[in-house]
Design a protein around this motif. Structure first.
Motif, mmCIF file in Angstrom:
data_model
loop_
_atom_site.group_PDB
_atom_site.id
_atom_site.type_symbol
_atom_site.label_atom_id
_atom_site.label_comp_id
_atom_site.label_asym_id
_atom_site.label_seq_id
_atom_site.Cartn_x
_atom_site.Cartn_y
_atom_site.Cartn_z
ATOM 1 N N ASP A 65 35.601 43.798 47.954
ATOM 2 C CA ASP A 65 36.993 44.146 48.280
ATOM 3 C C ASP A 65 37.918 42.937 48.159
ATOM 4 N N GLU A 66 37.492 41.925 47.404
ATOM 5 C CA GLU A 66 38.330 40.754 47.151
ATOM 6 C C GLU A 66 38.995 40.937 45.785
ATOM 7 N N ALA A 67 40.306 41.175 45.788
ATOM 8 C CA ALA A 67 41.027 41.491 44.547
ATOM 9 C C ALA A 67 40.904 40.385 43.503
ATOM 10 N N GLU A 68 40.871 39.137 43.947
ATOM 11 C CA GLU A 68 40.813 38.036 42.984
ATOM 12 C C GLU A 68 39.502 38.027 42.207
ATOM 13 N N VAL A 69 38.419 38.471 42.833
ATOM 14 C CA VAL A 69 37.128 38.543 42.137
ATOM 15 C C VAL A 69 37.265 39.423 40.899
ATOM 16 N N SER A 93 40.569 45.958 40.812
ATOM 17 C CA SER A 93 41.296 45.015 41.656
ATOM 18 C C SER A 93 42.399 45.725 42.437
ATOM 19 N N LEU A 94 43.066 46.676 41.793
ATOM 20 C CA LEU A 94 44.149 47.398 42.459
ATOM 21 C C LEU A 94 43.647 48.261 43.611
ATOM 22 N N ARG A 95 42.353 48.581 43.614
ATOM 23 C CA ARG A 95 41.810 49.409 44.697
ATOM 24 C C ARG A 95 41.445 48.590 45.930
ATOM 25 N N CYS A 96 41.538 47.266 45.823
ATOM 26 C CA CYS A 96 41.237 46.413 46.969
ATOM 27 C C CYS A 96 42.372 46.490 47.998
ATOM 28 N N ALA A 97 42.011 46.296 49.250
ATOM 29 C CA ALA A 97 43.005 46.431 50.323
ATOM 30 C C ALA A 97 44.127 45.403 50.193
#
Length: 202
Positions: A65-69, A93-97
């Motif tokens: 849940d890390e968008a940068e990953v 990435s857009l699905r990350c909180a």
């Protein structure tokens, strides 16, 4: 020390010194996910995509849940000429909180006429500001608006971005450029208006 070298000193020599330090630390502490993410970012900066990909694949499992990953995974996929893989990672990435503004910028770059309306650049810029209204996001939208020669809108975004980093020389230079461009545009429009008025009088 590796953080100081890679995040603050940021010279080529510092990057080269930080990489083996990070690798030694990760060999002794496999669960240091934040260090692994910083290391992957550094490897990408040094164009070592294959090495970065290996670390990012581990992070996709340990930090899903890390968008940068997922954003960095997209960068690696794009460098490997895998646009479909890059798009898949960006959408993930857009699905990350917690959103990453650079994800929106990358999606805007990949868009074309066949891209759905919600993933067109203008829509992405609006979503980015709504989801992560920080200095980086305003800087990205300012750059987009500069490309479109929307000088006044870009100036407003640059002012907001400078609230976070008022001493940023690059942002200040962009602000000056936009103000100069706006003044030149206003002068040109005024001259054109006078020409039209004179033509009507005739």
């Amino acid at each position: 020390l590796s953080c100081l070298l890679s995040e603050h000193i940021r010279t080529l020599e510092a990057f080269e010194q930080a990489i083996p330090l990070n690798e030694d630390l990760l060999r002794t502490d496999l669960t240091n996910h934040e260090l692994r993410l910083r290391h992957a970012r550094l490897l990408i900066q040094q164009h070592r995509m294959a090495d970065a990909k290996s670390h990012l694949e581990q992070l996709q499992s340990s930090m899903p849940d890390e968008a940068e990953v997922w954003y960095l995974s997209a960068v690696v996929a794009d460098a490997g000429r895998d646009p479909a893989g890059a798009l898949k990672c960006l959408k993930r990435s857009l699905r990350c909180a917690k959103k990453n503004p650079e994800t929106y910028a990358f999606l805007a770059k990949l868009s074309d006429e066949s891209t759905p309306p919600e993933l067109q650049p203008e829509a992405l810029m609006q979503q980015m500001i709504a989801q992560c209204p920080n200095g980086k996001a305003y800087q990205i939208r300012a750059d987009y608006r500069i490309e479109k020669q929307l000088w006044l809108d870009a100036i407003n975004d640059l002012w907001k971005s400078l609230e976070d980093t008022p001493d940023d020389m690059i942002l200040n230079a962009k602000l000056v450029r936009c103000i100069q461009a706006l003044e030149a545009s206003d002068s040109a429009n005024a001259a054109q208006g006078r020409t039209v008025a004179e033509t009507i009088k005739r």
